[in-house]
Design a protein around this motif. Sequence first.
Motif, mmCIF file in Angstrom:
data_model
loop_
_atom_site.group_PDB
_atom_site.id
_atom_site.type_symbol
_atom_site.label_atom_id
_atom_site.label_comp_id
_atom_site.label_asym_id
_atom_site.label_seq_id
_atom_site.Cartn_x
_atom_site.Cartn_y
_atom_site.Cartn_z
ATOM 1 N N LEU A 138 0.823 -1.211 0.000
ATOM 2 C CA LEU A 138 0.000 0.000 0.000
ATOM 3 C C LEU A 138 0.854 1.258 0.000
ATOM 4 N N GLY A 139 1.942 1.261 0.774
ATOM 5 C CA GLY A 139 2.808 2.435 0.850
ATOM 6 C C GLY A 139 3.392 2.821 -0.496
ATOM 7 N N THR A 140 3.643 1.825 -1.344
ATOM 8 C CA THR A 140 4.133 2.101 -2.700
ATOM 9 C C THR A 140 2.999 2.534 -3.616
ATOM 10 N N VAL A 141 1.871 1.838 -3.538
ATOM 11 C CA VAL A 141 0.750 2.095 -4.446
ATOM 12 C C VAL A 141 0.231 3.531 -4.342
ATOM 13 N N VAL A 142 0.123 4.071 -3.128
ATOM 14 C CA VAL A 142 -0.424 5.430 -2.996
ATOM 15 C C VAL A 142 0.494 6.477 -3.620
ATOM 16 N N GLY A 143 1.778 6.142 -3.787
ATOM 17 C CA GLY A 143 2.696 7.063 -4.448
ATOM 18 C C GLY A 143 2.835 6.790 -5.928
ATOM 19 N N ALA A 144 2.894 5.509 -6.298
ATOM 20 C CA ALA A 144 3.089 5.133 -7.700
ATOM 21 C C ALA A 144 1.816 5.286 -8.524
ATOM 22 N N TYR A 145 0.667 5.196 -7.860
ATOM 23 C CA TYR A 145 -0.626 5.323 -8.544
ATOM 24 C C TYR A 145 -1.480 6.344 -7.787
ATOM 25 N N PRO A 146 -1.103 7.599 -7.853
ATOM 26 C CA PRO A 146 -1.756 8.638 -7.040
ATOM 27 C C PRO A 146 -3.210 8.866 -7.436
ATOM 28 N N GLY A 147 -4.004 9.231 -6.420
ATOM 29 C CA GLY A 147 -5.377 9.631 -6.667
ATOM 30 C C GLY A 147 -6.413 8.540 -6.503
ATOM 31 N N ILE A 148 -5.992 7.293 -6.294
ATOM 32 C CA ILE A 148 -6.963 6.206 -6.129
ATOM 33 C C ILE A 148 -7.474 6.159 -4.691
ATOM 34 N N VAL A 149 -6.550 6.172 -3.743
ATOM 35 C CA VAL A 149 -6.869 5.991 -2.327
ATOM 36 C C VAL A 149 -7.071 7.339 -1.644
ATOM 37 N N ASP A 150 -8.151 7.464 -0.882
ATOM 38 C CA ASP A 150 -8.416 8.700 -0.141
ATOM 39 C C ASP A 150 -7.735 8.694 1.225
ATOM 40 N N VAL A 151 -7.787 7.562 1.900
ATOM 41 C CA VAL A 151 -7.157 7.418 3.215
ATOM 42 C C VAL A 151 -6.383 6.107 3.234
ATOM 43 N N ALA A 152 -5.107 6.178 3.586
ATOM 44 C CA ALA A 152 -4.262 4.987 3.676
ATOM 45 C C ALA A 152 -3.770 4.827 5.110
ATOM 46 N N ILE A 153 -3.950 3.631 5.663
ATOM 47 C CA ILE A 153 -3.499 3.340 7.019
ATOM 48 C C ILE A 153 -2.440 2.255 6.946
ATOM 49 N N LEU A 154 -1.216 2.615 7.289
ATOM 50 C CA LEU A 154 -0.078 1.702 7.206
ATOM 51 C C LEU A 154 0.245 1.193 8.602
ATOM 52 N N ALA A 155 -0.154 -0.033 8.887
ATOM 53 C CA ALA A 155 0.082 -0.637 10.202
ATOM 54 C C ALA A 155 1.242 -1.614 10.113
ATOM 55 N N ALA A 156 2.273 -1.377 10.931
ATOM 56 C CA ALA A 156 3.467 -2.234 10.936
ATOM 57 C C ALA A 156 4.102 -2.288 9.555
ATOM 58 N N CYS A 157 4.328 -1.132 8.971
ATOM 59 C CA CYS A 157 4.817 -1.079 7.596
ATOM 60 C C CYS A 157 6.327 -1.343 7.469
ATOM 61 N N PRO A 158 6.715 -2.310 6.633
ATOM 62 C CA PRO A 158 8.120 -2.486 6.290
ATOM 63 C C PRO A 158 8.483 -1.493 5.187
ATOM 64 N N CYS A 159 8.321 -0.220 5.473
ATOM 65 C CA CYS A 159 8.358 0.830 4.454
ATOM 66 C C CYS A 159 9.741 1.095 3.873
ATOM 67 N N ASP A 160 10.774 0.598 4.521
ATOM 68 C CA ASP A 160 12.138 0.653 3.988
ATOM 69 C C ASP A 160 12.559 -0.799 3.801
ATOM 70 N N VAL A 161 12.148 -1.371 2.667
ATOM 71 C CA VAL A 161 12.296 -2.807 2.454
ATOM 72 C C VAL A 161 13.729 -3.302 2.569
ATOM 73 N N PRO A 162 14.723 -2.651 1.957
ATOM 74 C CA PRO A 162 16.093 -3.178 2.073
ATOM 75 C C PRO A 162 16.569 -3.294 3.515
ATOM 76 N N ASN A 163 16.372 -2.247 4.312
ATOM 77 C CA ASN A 163 16.831 -2.304 5.703
ATOM 78 C C ASN A 163 15.969 -3.236 6.549
ATOM 79 N N TRP A 164 14.701 -3.366 6.187
ATOM 80 C CA TRP A 164 13.842 -4.319 6.901
ATOM 81 C C TRP A 164 14.310 -5.753 6.662
ATOM 82 N N ARG A 165 14.698 -6.064 5.434
ATOM 83 C CA ARG A 165 15.175 -7.417 5.143
ATOM 84 C C ARG A 165 16.504 -7.698 5.845
ATOM 85 N N VAL A 166 17.353 -6.681 5.925
ATOM 86 C CA VAL A 166 18.613 -6.845 6.675
ATOM 87 C C VAL A 166 18.298 -7.137 8.141
ATOM 88 N N HIS A 167 17.326 -6.414 8.682
ATOM 89 C CA HIS A 167 16.901 -6.635 10.067
ATOM 90 C C HIS A 167 16.366 -8.051 10.259
#
Length: 251
Positions: A138-167
């Motif tokens: 979802l965190g990528t979609v709201v930026g890559a495909y703007p205007g579709i989602v009105d409200v986005a709720i990111l719960a426990a987001c691995p929003c920095d995928v490379p560093n999350w995978r290292v973790h």
Amino acid sequence: MNERQHQIANYSTAFALALVLSFFGTLASALDMSPLKGVTWGSGNKNLVVILHGDGGTGRYDGYAASLAKAAKGTTVVTLTRPAFRGRTGGSPGNNGQKDHYTKRNNKLLAQSLATMKKSLGAKRLIVVGHSGGSGQLGTVVGAYPGIVDVAILAACPCDVPNWRVHRRGRNQWTQSQSPHKFAHKVPRSTKVYAVSFQGDRNTKPVFAETYYQIAKAAGVNISFSAPAGGSHSWSDYAPVVDKYIRQNLR
């Protein structure tokens, strides 16, 4: 009962069954969620709430979806089966199974389904919740495909995928996955974003969502971030916080 009465009774039964099937067929066709699969709860187009499950799979979100649909009148709730996963209504198309799957193709499929559902229902407001891997997409979609989602709720987001995978594994082996923090600056102001990660979440630490938040905030995105004390990675911990954000934004 004579033969004529039997014929009338059989006709009445068949007619009643046809009406029932027609009714449910109308309900089923009222919300097109293609290309993905999912389960629909409630009805109405004041709000469309879509819940994206984590990488552990579907099912654990149904109870909350049913209760929300019952409480929020005029609201349709969907527990959507993410790309390459299987759910109660079948498998959604996609690639990479349950690993390295926040791919460009999978994110495009998700965006297509969200846009299709919103248009099909004529929803006045689209609220999308992502938990864990669901928020990773979802965190990528709201930026890559703007205007579709009105409200986005990111719960426990691995929003920095490379560093999350290292973790998680000591190195980033998810090289095909798109990372939300790379798209944070592209989220339009028309989309309100909430990011929440518990301090006690050992799977997805708050720092990964905070990175996304800082980039988005600097770009003028309408975003808030919270890192409540305690908690875990479990949906049961996140659900009350998510519910609060949803109800604040229902029409």
